[in-house]
Design an enzyme around this catalytic site. Structure first.
Site, PDB file in Angstrom:
ATOM      1  N   GLU A  46      12.940  12.723  -5.151  1.00 56.41           N
ATOM      2  CA  GLU A  46      12.272  11.839  -6.110  1.00 56.41           C
ATOM      3  C   GLU A  46      10.853  11.507  -5.652  1.00 56.41           C
ATOM      4  OE1 GLU A  46      10.541   8.448  -7.793  1.00 56.41           O
ATOM      5  OE2 GLU A  46      11.363   8.345  -5.764  1.00 56.41           O
ATOM      6  N   GLU A  47      10.662  11.467  -4.325  1.00 56.21           N
ATOM      7  CA  GLU A  47       9.367  11.063  -3.775  1.00 56.21           C
ATOM      8  C   GLU A  47       8.323  12.182  -3.804  1.00 56.21           C
ATOM      9  OE1 GLU A  47       8.634   8.130  -3.042  1.00 56.21           O
ATOM     10  OE2 GLU A  47      10.459   7.039  -2.550  1.00 56.21           O
TER      11      GLU A  47
ATOM     12  N   HIS B 274       7.990   1.432   0.911  1.00 57.23           N
ATOM     13  CA  HIS B 274       7.181   2.382   1.673  1.00 57.23           C
ATOM     14  C   HIS B 274       6.524   1.722   2.894  1.00 57.23           C
ATOM     15  CE1 HIS B 274       6.805   5.528  -1.802  1.00 57.23           C
ATOM     16  NE2 HIS B 274       7.930   4.844  -1.869  1.00 57.23           N
TER      17      HIS B 274
ATOM     18  N   ASP C 236      16.456  11.070  -1.313  1.00 61.04           N
ATOM     19  CA  ASP C 236      15.484  11.519  -0.313  1.00 61.04           C
ATOM     20  C   ASP C 236      14.799  10.338   0.365  1.00 61.04           C
ATOM     21  OD1 ASP C 236      14.361  11.017  -2.870  1.00 61.04           O
ATOM     22  OD2 ASP C 236      12.515  12.061  -2.319  1.00 61.04           O
TER      23      ASP C 236
END
Length: 388
Positions: A138-139, A363, A80
């Site tokens: 996962e995020e 990020h 993702d």
């Protein structure tokens, strides 16, 4: 045989780069992945690997049965992306506005697909079974790992390995640590209910903004006064919203944040202390309060015996001086859920390289890594699979 498989991985490296860049151009957010799992499934099927889709929702599992008896090893990658507008000036820049692979999940996915291809070509020489776990979300909270486990993705698995490329670690390095390797993640949502009114008459109100401000300050004392100095922990208020006008005392204040810990005792102390402080602070101010404390994923805990094996392989591949065994990974990772069911090891591989401007943190809208890290992840997975 391992060296021959390494050589084959190098031969298909251009294909891995092509796969990674395609994933990078068309990223998908957590729980919204549709095209990505389809591409993964089709690729695995083209290799003659048994495939199961929709695992836990959007996950994909590939099963490669070797020609010799042995244990079942799972290799995991996440796929993702994040709600970030990419700022890199590259040919394969994200084509999806406001969405970007800013954490390296595209690298993980392409690496595991490359490993699947080279292992499928020598399946008769493999002892045991290899399970390729391609995880969604996962995020997100909750993440996809728990859902995939509930759907049986680890059924029959003896051990699971996972890897993460790190832009903050130099290319050509590897980090693997026994025991705690990441922090647990908990999130909290606090809503303070006061009594609003005119800004000139605060005595006729119960100001939730002031009460909320006291909460932010009071909560900071938990780490410094209630948690042992030997237990690493962080409590962060990341969001505080209350009011809209200069002359209006609002009715409510909303506070949100996160807690990160390693050991279970510190995690329990912080949760209990937060609930006590929130309750008492609001009662003293005459305000009502609602609090949700959500335990997300636990700490990654690398199995000692398996970690010895991983470190041994890492030293062979990277050299003694390039393998770090001291520093845990900051942040959280829902790979930890898999380790609650079977022994496992999570390690990181360096992808930082100033020569290509791969210096920005995860990020970040300019996040970038050295793509050759895919070969390092691949070699580690191959070595662990063929040497176990």
């Amino acid at each position: 045989m391992v060296e021959n498989v390494y050589h084959r991985l190098e031969e298909i490296y251009p294909e891995m780069v092509e796969l990674r860049r395609d994933f990078h151009m068309y990223p998908e957010l957590s729980h919204q992945e549709e095209i990505t799992p389809e591409k993964i499934a089709e690729y695995l099927k083209s290799l003659g690997i048994e495939v199961k889709t929709g695992v836990g929702g959007r996950g994909v599992i590939g099963v490669l049965k070797g020609g010799k008896p042995g244990r079942t090893i799972a290799l995991r990658a996440d796929f993702d992306a994040l709600p970030i507008q990419e700022e890199n000036d590259i040919d394969y820049k994200s084509r999806i506005p406001g969405v970007m692979h800013a954490c390296g999940h595209d690298v993980h996915t392409a690496s595991l697909l490359g490993v699947a291809k080279v292992l499928s070509e020598v399946r008769e020489e493999i002892s045991g079974t290899v399970v390729f776990v391609h995880q969604f979300a996962e995020e997100a909270t909750p993440g996809g790992a728990h859902k995939m486990m509930e759907d049986g993705c680890l059924e029959g698995v003896d051990v699971i390995y996972g890897a993460h490329v790190m832009s903050t670690e130099a290319f050509g390095s590897c980090t693997v640590k026994e025991g705690y390797f990441s922090s647990a993640q908990d999130d909290f949502h606090i809503k303070v209910y006061g009594k609003g009114g005119h800004g000139s008459e605060p005595h006729n109100t119960v100001d939730p903004l002031v009460t909320g401000s006291q909460l932010v300050v009071n909560l900071q004392q938990i780490i410094s006064r209630r948690v042992s100095p030997q237990s690493a922990a962080a409590l962060t208020v990341g969001s505080f919203h209350s009011g809209k006008a200069t002359n209006v005392i609002p009715d409510t204040a909303v506070i949100k944040g996160t807690v990160r810990t390693y050991d279970r005792e510190a995690r329990d102390i912080i949760e209990q202390s937060m609930k006590q402080i929130v309750k008492n602070t609001c009662e003293a101010a005459g305000a009502e309060v609602e609090m949700d404390y959500v335990r997300d994923c636990p700490s990654i805990w690398n199995d000692p015996e398996e970690t010895k094996l991983v470190r041994e392989k890492a030293v062979k591949l990277f050299g003694e001086n390039a393998v770090n065994t001291e520093e845990p990974m900051y942040g959280s990772e829902d790979f930890a859920f898999y380790q609650q069911e079977v022994p496992g090891v999570y390690f990181t591989v360096g992808g930082g390289n100033p020569e290509i401007d791969a210096v920005y943190p995860h990020h970040h809208p300019k996040f970038k890594v050295d793509e050759r890290a895919m070969l390092h992840i691949g070699r580690m997975f191959i070595h662990l699979t063929l040497s176990s």
